[in-house]
Design an enzyme around this catalytic site. Structure first.
Site, short mmCIF file in Angstrom:
data_model
loop_
_atom_site.label_atom_id
_atom_site.label_comp_id
_atom_site.label_asym_id
_atom_site.label_seq_id
_atom_site.Cartn_x
_atom_site.Cartn_y
_atom_site.Cartn_z
N GLY A 97 2.06 -4.02 4.63
CA GLY A 97 1.66 -5.41 4.44
C GLY A 97 1.88 -6.25 5.68
O GLY A 97 1.32 -7.32 5.83
N ARG A 98 2.75 -5.76 6.53
CA ARG A 98 2.98 -6.49 7.78
C ARG A 98 3.21 -5.56 8.96
O ARG A 98 3.52 -6.03 10.06
CB ARG A 98 4.16 -7.44 7.64
N LYS A 118 5.82 -4.44 13.64
CA LYS A 118 6.21 -4.96 12.33
C LYS A 118 6.22 -6.49 12.42
O LYS A 118 6.97 -7.05 13.21
CB LYS A 118 7.58 -4.43 11.92
N GLY A 131 2.40 -11.41 6.25
CA GLY A 131 2.25 -10.38 7.27
C GLY A 131 3.14 -10.58 8.48
O GLY A 131 3.04 -9.84 9.47
N ARG A 188 8.15 -0.52 16.72
CA ARG A 188 8.98 0.64 16.40
C ARG A 188 8.21 1.94 16.63
O ARG A 188 6.98 1.94 16.69
CB ARG A 188 9.56 0.53 15.00
N ARG A 195 5.53 7.93 4.26
CA ARG A 195 6.63 7.76 3.30
C ARG A 195 6.36 8.57 2.03
O ARG A 195 5.23 8.99 1.80
CB ARG A 195 6.73 6.27 2.92
N ASP A 267 8.95 3.77 -1.27
CA ASP A 267 8.08 3.41 -0.13
C ASP A 267 8.91 3.22 1.13
O ASP A 267 8.35 3.05 2.21
CB ASP A 267 7.29 2.13 -0.44
#
Ligand code: AMP
Ligand code: MG
Length: 525
Positions: A97-98, A118, A131, A188, A195, A267
């Protein structure tokens, strides 16, 4: 420099449609970061840059790319589609979502690493959120993931922290006290961010063909599967077993260093067994298996420190359920879950003995020694990190004078107690007996200097305690990056005592006990 193998290998939503929605039949959606007002580099991790083959300091083009304002040649940005069990309940589609992956980098050493932002703006999976990420949460992710790497814990890594120049509205504790905060993006890095939830979503939707495609990709890329031969149920089962083993190793390391993830939803469980998604995490200060830093979980304590091993197994059971259509053998899947638990309990015992600097002995005696120590930890507040670090300095030689022996043995440990008087008060009787048993074992097995050296290799002195991260945040919000730089520096060599770094090895000060960000965090962290 960039590749897009994941995007090329699986079906993707290429519609470019904005707006949040259910997206089925795909592994994710191609979506570009939303530009920000004024990208500014706040932190740069040079060895990660080197790993990726990016020159340091980064060029203006790179800083703009890491703020989401520019795509470099070859980047094919996307958000992944996944589902998940949140706090024990199936939550349906979640997805990035972000987070937006910019691309895969072929590293100079021949490996592939994904680079992901992120807080890079909305995606089809943003649901009703913006987001974005705030400076405090992006800094916490950068600091902790790097610290974990240097502690020897499997984790995603971080390349950069870029301030956006945009304000982000956040209600930190969901209690009607929203305020504008500075925004920042953490970049990152991991071989993959897949996941458990990526598998769960296709299984839940009954899209077995896509489930199989994703599993084939994962096995071939990351679990040594052959490229040509079609994969069989036995291969999928071996893959599941490997995930069980990697997850056990990761959780044992969390328990070793006193890390509490805080939101172990499925998740947030990496298929590669990496610690992923640093949110309302925390570091155990006074030992307490029921402790969680996550205020959202304060009632149930589902993800408290001591609950993590069983929760990881519960999460693996959800993965097993998702993979079932490919394996069709419930007993074999259950074997994997049992294997996880056996691996975890045996590994935990070995790990705790290593923390104590002892060789394995009689299993019941070993378990007894560990259990009795944890009972002492329940008597009063004792700092988990400092206790084990200082235990290395306890002289093990026997003494005829019991009182003098206790005084000498407990002297190095005093600093680990949050209430100094308890050393000679409520903890004294149990601790005397335990130290007697411990010193007898230690004396019989190794010279004290050898034991200390071995213990100092597994018991860190410096961990990014929440209050330290908060001090780095407070300073950076005042445009002072020095505390963050010092924190990054000491946590790079967490097992080696450093000069002028005593402040970073101190147990939590009293002022931090109830301060937001130091002991209390929420999912919006
Ligand atoms: P988390 O509990 O942080 O792992 O988040 C759960 C889900 O919410 C994930 O799918 C996230 O991508 C999404 N999410 C969390 N924060 C935001 C945000 N500010 N904007 C959009 N999506 C978010
Ligand atoms: Mg997450």
């Amino acid at each position: 420099m960039f590749d897009d193998q994941f995007v090329r290998s699986l079906p993707f939503d290429r519609s470019g449609r904005a707006g949040t929605r259910q997206v089925s039949g795909v592994a994710g959606s191609l979506v570009a970061p939303t530009p920000v007002a004024a990208p500014q580099l706040l932190a740069w991790i040079e060895d990660v840059a080197q790993l990726l083959g990016i020159a340091s300091p980064p060029s203006r083009e790179w800083i703009e790319a890491l703020g989401g304002n520019r795509l470099l040649d070859g980047m094919v940005p996307y958000a992944a589609c996944y589902g998940g069990h949140q706090f024990g309940n199936w939550a349906g589609q979640l997805g990035d979502g972000r987070a937006i992956t910019l691309g895969e980098i072929k590293t100079p050493s021949g490996h592939r690493q994904e680079l992901q932002l992120k807080g890079a703006g909305p995606t089809p999976y943003s649901r009703n959120a913006d987001g974005r990420a705030v400076l405090r949460s992006s800094l916490r992710e950068l600091v902790c993931s790097e610290a974990m790497h240097h502690l020897g814990v499997a984790t995603t890594r971080a390349l950069s922290l870029v301030g956006t120049g945009d304000a982000v509205l956040r209600d930190m504790f969901y209690n009607g006290n929203a305020r504008h905060e500075p925004g920042a993006i953490c970049a990152r890095v991991a071989p993959s961010f897949i996941r458990f939830g990526n598998f769960e979503i296709h299984a839940a939707r009954g899209d077995i063909a896509l489930l199989q495609q994703l599993t084939d990709y994962t096995v071939r890329e990351f679990f040594g599967g052959t490229a040509t031969k079609p994969l069989a149920p036995a291969d999928y089962l071996q893959f599941f077993y490997q995930v069980c083993l990697r997850t056990a190793a990761m959780v044992i390391d969390w328990m070793r260093v006193g890390f509490v993830h805080g939101v172990m939803n499925t998740d947030n469980m990496s298929i590669l067994g990496l610690t992923i998604d640093y949110g309302p995490y925390g570091w155990l200060e006074p030992y307490d298996p029921r402790w969680t830093p996550n205020t959202t979980d304060a009632d149930g304590r589902r993800y408290a420190f001591g609950a993590q091993p069983r929760i990881a197994q519960w999460n693996l059971a959800q993965l097993a359920r998702a993979l079932r259509p490919l394996i069709n053998d419930d007993a074999a899947l259950a074997t994997g879950l049992d294997m996880y638990w056996r691996e975890y309990t045996a590994g935990y015992r070995r790990m705790m003995l290593a923390k104590l600097g002892l060789d394995a002995g009689n299993r019941d005696e070993d378990d007894g020694l560990i259990a009795e120590l944890l009972e002492i930890f329940a008597l009063t507040e004792i700092d988990y990190t400092l206790f084990f670090r200082h235990l290395a300095n306890v002289p093990s030689a026997p003494s005829a004078d019991a009182k003098a022996a206790y005084a000498a043995r407990v002297a190095p440990l005093r600093d680990a107690f949050y209430t100094a008087a308890d050393v000679d008060g409520c903890a004294a009787i149990a601790l005397t007996a335990w130290l007697d048993a411990y010193c007898t074992r230690a004396h019989a097995s190794n010279a004290d200097a050898e034991r200390a050296a071995a213990m100092n290799r597994v018991n860190p002195l410096y961990v990014p305690r929440n209050y330290l991260a908060q001090q780095a945040i407070d300073a950076l919000e005042r445009n002072d990056a020095s505390v963050l730089q010092q924190l990054l520096a000491v946590t790079r060599t967490p097992y080696t005592e450093q000069s002028n770094a005593a402040a970073f090895a101190a147990k939590r000060p009293d002022w931090a006990r109830q301060k937001a960000g130091c002991s209390m965090l929420s999912c919006s962290s």
